[in-house]
Design a protein around this motif. Sequence first.
Motif, mmCIF file in Angstrom:
data_model
loop_
_atom_site.group_PDB
_atom_site.id
_atom_site.type_symbol
_atom_site.label_atom_id
_atom_site.label_comp_id
_atom_site.label_asym_id
_atom_site.label_seq_id
_atom_site.Cartn_x
_atom_site.Cartn_y
_atom_site.Cartn_z
ATOM 1 N N UNK A 169 0.810 -1.224 0.000
ATOM 2 C CA UNK A 169 0.000 0.000 0.000
ATOM 3 C C UNK A 169 0.843 1.274 0.000
ATOM 4 N N UNK A 170 0.413 2.216 -0.823
ATOM 5 C CA UNK A 170 1.019 3.541 -0.931
ATOM 6 C C UNK A 170 2.466 3.513 -1.421
ATOM 7 N N UNK A 171 2.822 2.468 -2.180
ATOM 8 C CA UNK A 171 4.160 2.391 -2.760
ATOM 9 C C UNK A 171 4.045 1.906 -4.199
ATOM 10 N N UNK A 172 5.170 1.892 -4.886
ATOM 11 C CA UNK A 172 5.210 1.331 -6.235
ATOM 12 C C UNK A 172 5.824 -0.066 -6.214
ATOM 13 N N UNK A 173 5.942 -0.658 -5.039
ATOM 14 C CA UNK A 173 6.560 -1.976 -4.888
ATOM 15 C C UNK A 173 5.504 -3.064 -4.712
ATOM 16 N N UNK A 174 5.868 -4.253 -5.169
ATOM 17 C CA UNK A 174 5.008 -5.426 -5.066
ATOM 18 C C UNK A 174 5.753 -6.494 -4.280
ATOM 19 N N UNK A 175 4.999 -7.379 -3.632
ATOM 20 C CA UNK A 175 5.587 -8.446 -2.836
ATOM 21 C C UNK A 175 4.779 -9.722 -3.053
#
Length: 179
Positions: free
Chosen positions: A139-145
């Motif tokens: 959430x609220x980032x451009x990263x995925x996990x």
Amino acid sequence: MKTIEIEDDLYHYIATQTRQIGESASDILRRLLLGEQVTSQTSAADVKPETVDVEPVKPAVTLETSNTGTVFDLVSRQDLQAESSVVGRFLYLLSVLARVHKKQFSKVLEIKGRNRLYFATTAEALSEAGSSTNPKQIPNTSFWVITNSNTTRKKMMLTETAVKLGYSENDAERIRDLL
């Protein structure tokens, strides 16, 4: 109980005033606005406004421009408990880490398993790197996990993330134990 909406910078300021993990926003505001003698067991009806000295609130320092905070300044037990699943708590903790360490958070891209990526900048990159990864955006980032790993693996990922961001082993374990 009433709900109010506040701007992000004000929320960040309130969160940075936390003295212990689990202290609610109401407790923090009560302490800041009404003084130390007022506790969470004290109801609003018990406080006599004419006897309260309110100190002016200092301007907020947003965490986007300051890397001096830690995840412990923002994590709230209430927010953690509001997340009903391990995946929800995992994403919440990663989101808080990203917020506190915005400029350094890209270091998570270095965290990998033997045969799979854990973090990426797109869902496609995670999907291509392994089968059934169930990528979710932090959430609220451009990263995925990836989120299909077991809880033990998620805890390891949180620990490694904290260490990459400069936390001590003890603090990294404290973050892991929040999951």
